[in-house]
Design a protein around this motif. Structure first.
Motif, PDB file in Angstrom:
ATOM      1  N   GLY A 126     -10.779   5.759  -3.361  1.00 21.00           N
ATOM      2  CA  GLY A 126      -9.813   5.228  -4.321  1.00 21.00           C
ATOM      3  C   GLY A 126      -8.633   4.608  -3.588  1.00 21.00           C
ATOM      4  N   HIS A 127      -7.995   3.633  -4.204  1.00 16.63           N
ATOM      5  CA  HIS A 127      -6.821   2.988  -3.607  1.00 16.63           C
ATOM      6  C   HIS A 127      -5.820   2.656  -4.700  1.00 16.63           C
ATOM      7  CE1 HIS A 127      -8.554   2.624   0.351  1.00 16.63           C
ATOM      8  NE2 HIS A 127      -9.668   2.177  -0.188  1.00 16.63           N
ATOM      9  N   ASP A 128      -4.573   2.323  -4.280  1.00 18.90           N
ATOM     10  CA  ASP A 128      -3.551   1.947  -5.256  1.00 18.90           C
ATOM     11  C   ASP A 128      -4.007   0.786  -6.141  1.00 18.90           C
ATOM     12  OD1 ASP A 128      -1.245   3.719  -4.735  1.00 18.90           O
ATOM     13  OD2 ASP A 128      -1.359   2.856  -2.729  1.00 18.90           O
TER      14      ASP A 128
ATOM     15  N   ASP B 167       3.522   7.736  -3.304  1.00 14.71           N
ATOM     16  CA  ASP B 167       2.466   8.747  -3.223  1.00 14.71           C
ATOM     17  C   ASP B 167       1.156   8.190  -3.746  1.00 14.71           C
ATOM     18  OD1 ASP B 167       0.611  10.791  -3.777  1.00 14.71           O
ATOM     19  OD2 ASP B 167       2.171  12.278  -4.049  1.00 14.71           O
ATOM     20  N   GLU B 168       0.169   8.119  -2.871  1.00 14.42           N
ATOM     21  CA  GLU B 168      -1.167   7.690  -3.283  1.00 14.42           C
ATOM     22  C   GLU B 168      -2.160   8.828  -3.105  1.00 14.42           C
ATOM     23  OE1 GLU B 168      -5.246   5.917  -2.285  1.00 14.42           O
ATOM     24  OE2 GLU B 168      -3.945   7.209  -1.155  1.00 14.42           O
ATOM     25  N   GLU B 169      -1.988   9.589  -2.024  1.00 10.03           N
ATOM     26  CA  GLU B 169      -2.998  10.577  -1.629  1.00 10.03           C
ATOM     27  C   GLU B 169      -3.076  11.771  -2.587  1.00 10.03           C
ATOM     28  OE1 GLU B 169      -5.094   9.935   0.563  1.00 10.03           O
ATOM     29  OE2 GLU B 169      -4.238   8.635   2.100  1.00 10.03           O
ATOM     30  N   GLY B 170      -1.951  12.107  -3.206  1.00  8.09           N
ATOM     31  CA  GLY B 170      -1.979  13.210  -4.173  1.00  8.09           C
ATOM     32  C   GLY B 170      -2.035  14.591  -3.534  1.00  8.09           C
TER      33      GLY B 170
ATOM     34  N   TYR C 276      -2.772   4.780  10.280  1.00  6.27           N
ATOM     35  CA  TYR C 276      -2.990   3.454   9.695  1.00  6.27           C
ATOM     36  C   TYR C 276      -3.232   3.461   8.186  1.00  6.27           C
ATOM     37  CZ  TYR C 276      -3.709   2.818  14.673  1.00  6.27           C
ATOM     38  OH  TYR C 276      -3.543   2.824  16.034  1.00  6.27           O
ATOM     39  N   ASP C 277      -3.792   4.555   7.689  1.00  5.43           N
ATOM     40  CA  ASP C 277      -4.142   4.656   6.270  1.00  5.43           C
ATOM     41  C   ASP C 277      -2.882   4.412   5.424  1.00  5.43           C
ATOM     42  OD1 ASP C 277      -4.866   5.408   3.715  1.00  5.43           O
ATOM     43  OD2 ASP C 277      -5.632   7.388   4.272  1.00  5.43           O
ATOM     44  N   GLY C 278      -2.913   3.371   4.614  1.00  4.03           N
ATOM     45  CA  GLY C 278      -1.762   3.042   3.762  1.00  4.03           C
ATOM     46  C   GLY C 278      -0.740   2.181   4.487  1.00  4.03           C
ATOM     47  N   ILE C 279      -0.189   2.759   5.553  1.00  2.00           N
ATOM     48  CA  ILE C 279       0.859   2.104   6.338  1.00  2.00           C
ATOM     49  C   ILE C 279       0.506   0.668   6.743  1.00  2.00           C
ATOM     50  CG2 ILE C 279       1.824   2.217   8.681  1.00  2.00           C
ATOM     51  CD1 ILE C 279       3.170   3.890   6.483  1.00  2.00           C
TER      52      ILE C 279
ATOM     53  N   LEU D  67      -4.069  -4.779   1.565  1.00  2.00           N
ATOM     54  CA  LEU D  67      -4.835  -4.662   2.806  1.00  2.00           C
ATOM     55  C   LEU D  67      -4.876  -3.188   3.176  1.00  2.00           C
ATOM     56  CD1 LEU D  67      -4.650  -6.783   6.015  1.00  2.00           C
ATOM     57  CD2 LEU D  67      -4.223  -4.324   6.167  1.00  2.00           C
ATOM     58  N   HIS D  68      -6.039  -2.711   3.576  1.00  2.00           N
ATOM     59  CA  HIS D  68      -6.206  -1.286   3.881  1.00  2.00           C
ATOM     60  C   HIS D  68      -7.270  -1.148   4.965  1.00  2.00           C
ATOM     61  CE1 HIS D  68      -6.693   3.026   3.152  1.00  2.00           C
ATOM     62  NE2 HIS D  68      -5.607   2.973   2.399  1.00  2.00           N
ATOM     63  N   ILE D  69      -7.195  -0.069   5.737  1.00  2.00           N
ATOM     64  CA  ILE D  69      -8.300   0.160   6.680  1.00  2.00           C
ATOM     65  C   ILE D  69      -9.551   0.528   5.888  1.00  2.00           C
ATOM     66  CG2 ILE D  69      -6.821   0.820   8.624  1.00  2.00           C
ATOM     67  CD1 ILE D  69      -7.732   3.748   8.085  1.00  2.00           C
TER      68      ILE D  69
ATOM     69  N   SER E  67       0.866  -1.177   0.000  1.00  4.13           N
ATOM     70  CA  SER E  67       0.000   0.000   0.000  1.00  4.13           C
ATOM     71  C   SER E  67       0.908   1.235   0.000  1.00  4.13           C
ATOM     72  CB  SER E  67      -0.934  -0.026   1.216  1.00  4.13           C
ATOM     73  OG  SER E  67      -1.983   0.900   1.061  1.00  4.13           O
ATOM     74  N   HIS E  68       0.392   2.375   0.440  1.00  5.34           N
ATOM     75  CA  HIS E  68       1.172   3.609   0.292  1.00  5.34           C
ATOM     76  C   HIS E  68       1.790   4.097   1.603  1.00  5.34           C
ATOM     77  CE1 HIS E  68      -2.203   6.127   1.890  1.00  5.34           C
ATOM     78  NE2 HIS E  68      -2.931   5.145   1.407  1.00  5.34           N
ATOM     79  N   LEU E  69       2.899   4.831   1.455  1.00  3.49           N
ATOM     80  CA  LEU E  69       3.639   5.350   2.616  1.00  3.49           C
ATOM     81  C   LEU E  69       3.325   6.818   2.895  1.00  3.49           C
ATOM     82  CD1 LEU E  69       7.146   3.753   1.917  1.00  3.49           C
ATOM     83  CD2 LEU E  69       5.568   3.126   3.749  1.00  3.49           C
TER      84      LEU E  69
HETATM   85 ZN   LIG Z   1      -4.986   4.954   1.813  1.00  7.14          ZN
END
Ligand SMILES: [Zn+2]
Length: 415
Positions: A361-363, A128-131, A94-97, A194-196, A83-85
């Protein structure tokens, strides 16, 4: 003596999440924008943990960090998990991490149990996912999916620093190195994230983990409601052309349409009223409409209904209502076979299977351009995300990692 199988270590996951939360430019919540001092510090930790889990680690041309755990056949297509850092401003921990750390935990557990799967596993931390910084989402996953472009390199942040310049700042001198990030469909077996959940469904259903059927498509409009400004004290109510009252009718109808078409969601998130004075009848209202659904046909029908109601409102109130579409993202459907394997993993752990649609949206959305994707959601408190109070219990993190672990084994084992 039978050797006991090691299980995932939920405490280790939680400790690592706390350590990464310190890589932040704000003291409230987590703020970690890409190609920053904080993101470099986070990458250093992730790299260390990947190595400790037995992975070889590299960074690609757009600074995605990738740990590889070799399979029985090193030439077999890769199962990518991660997922994203990066984060939003003053985000949760938790989001991404959680997707990256549970991915590392899965590999560590495989290694501790002496398990080598048929396919190589790669754990990825997308840059970068969040933009938030460059106003364009999924930069890291787009580079791997091969949809990042040379024009993207010229996107600039608020200080006018382009992606190309930011990459230079962290030691990637050749901005075109992003081209080496891209993978072919043949190289990849699948992408699993896996994502929250970032929503309240799992909490309501009292389940720690759920399976995602797909990521909703989104259509965004800006709209303009033109009326006639006038004196708030002298124009009789009956002959007014009040743009804000037209907006009220429209927004109420949009809510009705959303209720009628659940799980479709529709939001008017921004509204400006002009001229915006207490003693002037609103002559102009501008706003935004964001409408999302996994079912494209249902979404289009809802949009059509909103359009025809807006015509009726305009006529009844002597207004002009104009919509302009500003964004369209197609939905992404998760792979059926992978969904089945996640469901099996959840059932084996004695949970009941909750299926969710991701409204966010997600990766995985970007990765779907190059390979089959699937997602596992983990419950978060009050469905809260993109907020410092975002919270996942240690038990739920452990449950998510266990489901991820058994799903990875199923996917990466040749049938
Ligand atoms: Zn996320």
């Amino acid at each position: 003596m039978v050797k006991l199988q090691q299980n995932v270590d939920a405490i280790r996951i939680s400790t690592r999440i706390e350590a990464l939360a310190c890589c932040s430019s704000t003291s409230i919540g987590v703020t970690r924008l890409p190609f920053s001092v904080e993101s470099t510090a986070a990458e250093r930790l992730v790299e260390e943990w990947m190595k400790a889990a037995g992975m070889s680690v590299r960074k690609d041309g757009l600074n995605n960090i990738i740990g590889r755990y070799e399979g029985k056949d090193s030439t077999a297509p890769v199962l990518m998990i991660g997922s994203h850092l990066d984060s939003v401003i003053e985000a949760g921990k938790y989001d991404g991490i959680l997707g990256v750390i549970t991915g590392i935990e899965v590999v560590q557990t495989l290694r501790d149990n002496g398990i080598v799967l048929d396919h190589p596993i790669e754990v990825v931390g997308f840059c970068d996912e969040e933009g938030v910084r460059f106003h364009s989402t999924f930069l890291g996953s787009k580079a791997i999916a091969g949809t990042f472009t040379a024009e993207d390199l010229q996107r600039a942040d608020e200080q006018g620093i382009t992606i190309a310049e930011a990459l230079k700042g962290i030691g990637i001198a050749d901005p075109y190195a992003y081209k080496n990030s891209s993978r072919t469909p043949e190289e990849l077996l699948a992408y699993l994230e896996l994502h929250i959940e970032q929503g309240p469904v799992l909490e309501k259903e009292n389940e720690p983990v759920g399976v995602v059927s797909g990521i909703a498509g989104a259509t965004r409009f800006s709209f303009e409601i033109i009326g006639k400004p006038g004196h708030a004290g002298t124009v009789p109510v009956a002959i007014r052309q009040d743009a804000l009252l037209g907006a009220c009718d429209l927004i109420s109808y949009i809510e009705k349409i959303a209720f009628k078409n659940e799980p479709l969601v529709a939001t008017v998130g921004k509204l400006t009223v002009s001229p915006g004075a207490s003693n002037v009848i609103p002559g102009l209202v501008t706003g935004t409409l964001d409408i999302r659904d996994l079912n494209v046909e249902r979404k289009q029908k809802a949009i059509d209904a909103i359009f025809s109601e807006s015509e009726r409102i305009a006529k009844a109130r002597g207004l002009q209502i104009k919509f302009e579409q500003v964004m369209e993202a197609d939905p992404v459907y998760c792979n059926e076979e992978m969904i089945k394997l996640i469901e099996e993993s959840i059932s084996e752990r004695s949970g009941s299977v909750i299926t969710l649609v991701s409204g966010a949206g997600h990766d995985a959305m970007a990765m779907a351009d190059v390979t089959n994707v699937a997602m596992i959601f983990v419950r978060c408190k009050d469905g809260l995300s993109h907020h410092p109070d975002e919270f996942v219990t240690v038990e739920d993190m452990g449950a998510g990692a266990e489901i991820l672990y058994s799903t990875v084994i199923k996917i990466a084992t040749k049938q």
